[in-house]
Enzyme design. Sequence first.
Site, PDB file in Angstrom:
ATOM      1  N   LYS A 131       0.791  -0.992  -0.292  1.00  0.00           N
ATOM      2  CA  LYS A 131       0.426  -0.165  -0.006  1.00  0.00           C
ATOM      3  C   LYS A 131       1.279   1.244   0.213  1.00  0.00           C
ATOM      4  O   LYS A 131       1.669   1.263   0.651  1.00  0.00           O
ATOM      5  CB  LYS A 131      -1.319  -0.025   1.552  1.00  0.00           C
ATOM      6  CG  LYS A 131      -2.184   0.835   0.932  1.00  0.00           C
ATOM      7  CD  LYS A 131      -3.313   0.038   0.492  1.00  0.00           C
ATOM      8  CE  LYS A 131      -4.520   1.037   0.363  1.00  0.00           C
ATOM      9  NZ  LYS A 131      -5.453  -0.234  -0.099  1.00  0.00           N
ATOM     10  N   ASP A 171      -6.717   4.266  -4.484  1.00  0.00           N
ATOM     11  CA  ASP A 171      -8.361   4.053  -3.498  1.00  0.00           C
ATOM     12  C   ASP A 171      -7.987   5.265  -3.233  1.00  0.00           C
ATOM     13  O   ASP A 171      -8.076   5.931  -3.827  1.00  0.00           O
ATOM     14  CB  ASP A 171      -6.540   3.510  -2.169  1.00  0.00           C
ATOM     15  CG  ASP A 171      -7.392   3.002  -0.853  1.00  0.00           C
ATOM     16  OD1 ASP A 171      -7.461   2.276  -0.976  1.00  0.00           O
ATOM     17  OD2 ASP A 171      -7.667   4.003   0.192  1.00  0.00           O
TER      18      ASP A 171
END
Length: 452
Positions: A131, A171
């Site tokens: 991430k 995201d």
Amino acid sequence: MSDNHITKSLEDFMEHVTARNPGQDEFHQAVSEVASDVLPWIRNKSEYRDARVLERLIEPDRIVSFRVCWFDDNGDVQINRGYRVQLSNAIGPYKGGLRFHPTVNESVLKFLAFEQTFKNALTGLPLGSGKGGSDFNPKGKSDREIMRFCQSFMTECCRYIGADTDIPAGDIGVGAREIGFMFGQYKRIKGEFTGVLTGKGLEYGGSALRSEATGYGAVHFAQCMLEQHDHQLDGLTVAISGSGNVALHAAEKAITLGAKVVSLSDSGGCIYDENGFNDEKMAWVDKLKNEQGGRISEYANEFDAEYFEGKTPWHLDVDIAMPCATQNEIDNDDARTLIKNKCIAVVEGANMPTSNEAISSFIDAGVLFAPAKAANAGGVAMSGLEMSQNAQKRSWAADELAQCLESIMGEIHSRCIEHATKTEDGVINYRYGANIAGFKKVADAMLSFGVC
Ligand code: NDP
Ligand code: 2IT
């Protein structure tokens, strides 16, 4: 770390995690949720326990942090911090989104990368976990500012990623526009055209249905879970939080399948439309959010609806709650209210939207609880299919991809059930099933590699 903390209680284990990662509350929360199920499961399984697999998984392979400088439209220099957390490549290259939001810090990205590990394993695809992102706030920025920021971010980030090593995606705050700017910069610096990012535009290697996949997938998972317990989505009332990519596609799919969706929200508050949204209203919201940069409160002026400033939708009397905005949106008070209102199911579209206490309350009360790592895995699964298409240098048809998505969500549901526990009333504990199924796959791969 000399002691084997796996043999200890959850409290002792978490004391160790907290001491080692001070101040990282979100990361502690995500680890605690997984450890509460995995620790008892591995206690009598010496192969995982002695190899200290869980303890290795809470130490990311690496974390890079870098300066991102860019010029704003006034010609002033702005400085942000960029990150990439590469957590595990045990079952595939690092894979996970980029988040641009002022709340981004190492704790948030470590929790997201940790969750991604189990989620990606549950998809059945060869995807490791990572991430990244930045504390950059895209709100109110011009397209040119966004472009300059994205280019500067990628100028540094491109050293750490690659189509076979680490493949970022979107995201919060990162959609098709940002992916386009970053892909363009990667291509320019590296001089190569590869599938290094997913969520790309269809013109340059993107996959049909990638933007829809998370929200659609969450509704597919909800359907599987409801059918498993002799319920039907058709005719049920649904509250959804957020009004971004995941929320709007979840709403669209739920409406198509006959549910009545009565709520959406943003960071300002939530709207309640007792008549439910329809195609016309959804098209209006889509334009408001994706073209005009408007606030959800404006819906209440346009249509006959209520606006609750500063509130989430969890006080509403609904059958299904779908948190699709951000982490920690549902606390234990919200859980009590939803339980009191006889909510049947909670389906997490966002990552870690429910506090650990609230999850336990739902499970104890017999509310069907679909954890994010299972329910929102449709997005990363479609990213995996985008990678396959890029590797083949082909594009698959949208209807074929829609079928793939539906069957992957069904398989994730089955994988959860395979490892889940059940109450006396036959209610499946999906949190447990998802945690064990996801952990087992990654752990078995790690055992094959020896200690590394
Ligand atoms: P978007 O940026 O498209 O939308 C985010 C939405 O959440 C907006 O409505 C935003 O409101 C709201 N929101 C964000 N932060 C906060 C906050 N701190 N408090 C209240 N509301 C907030 O993001 P996505 O829809 O892509 O992501 C939503 C969630 O889904 C995240 O948890 C993400 O990690 C998760 N997810 C996303 C996937 C994807 O493919 N995009 C895949 C799997 C999970 P506002 O505009 O007011 O900020
Ligand atoms: O949380 C997630 O699964 C995502 N943001 C999507 C990640 C991806 O690589 O598609």
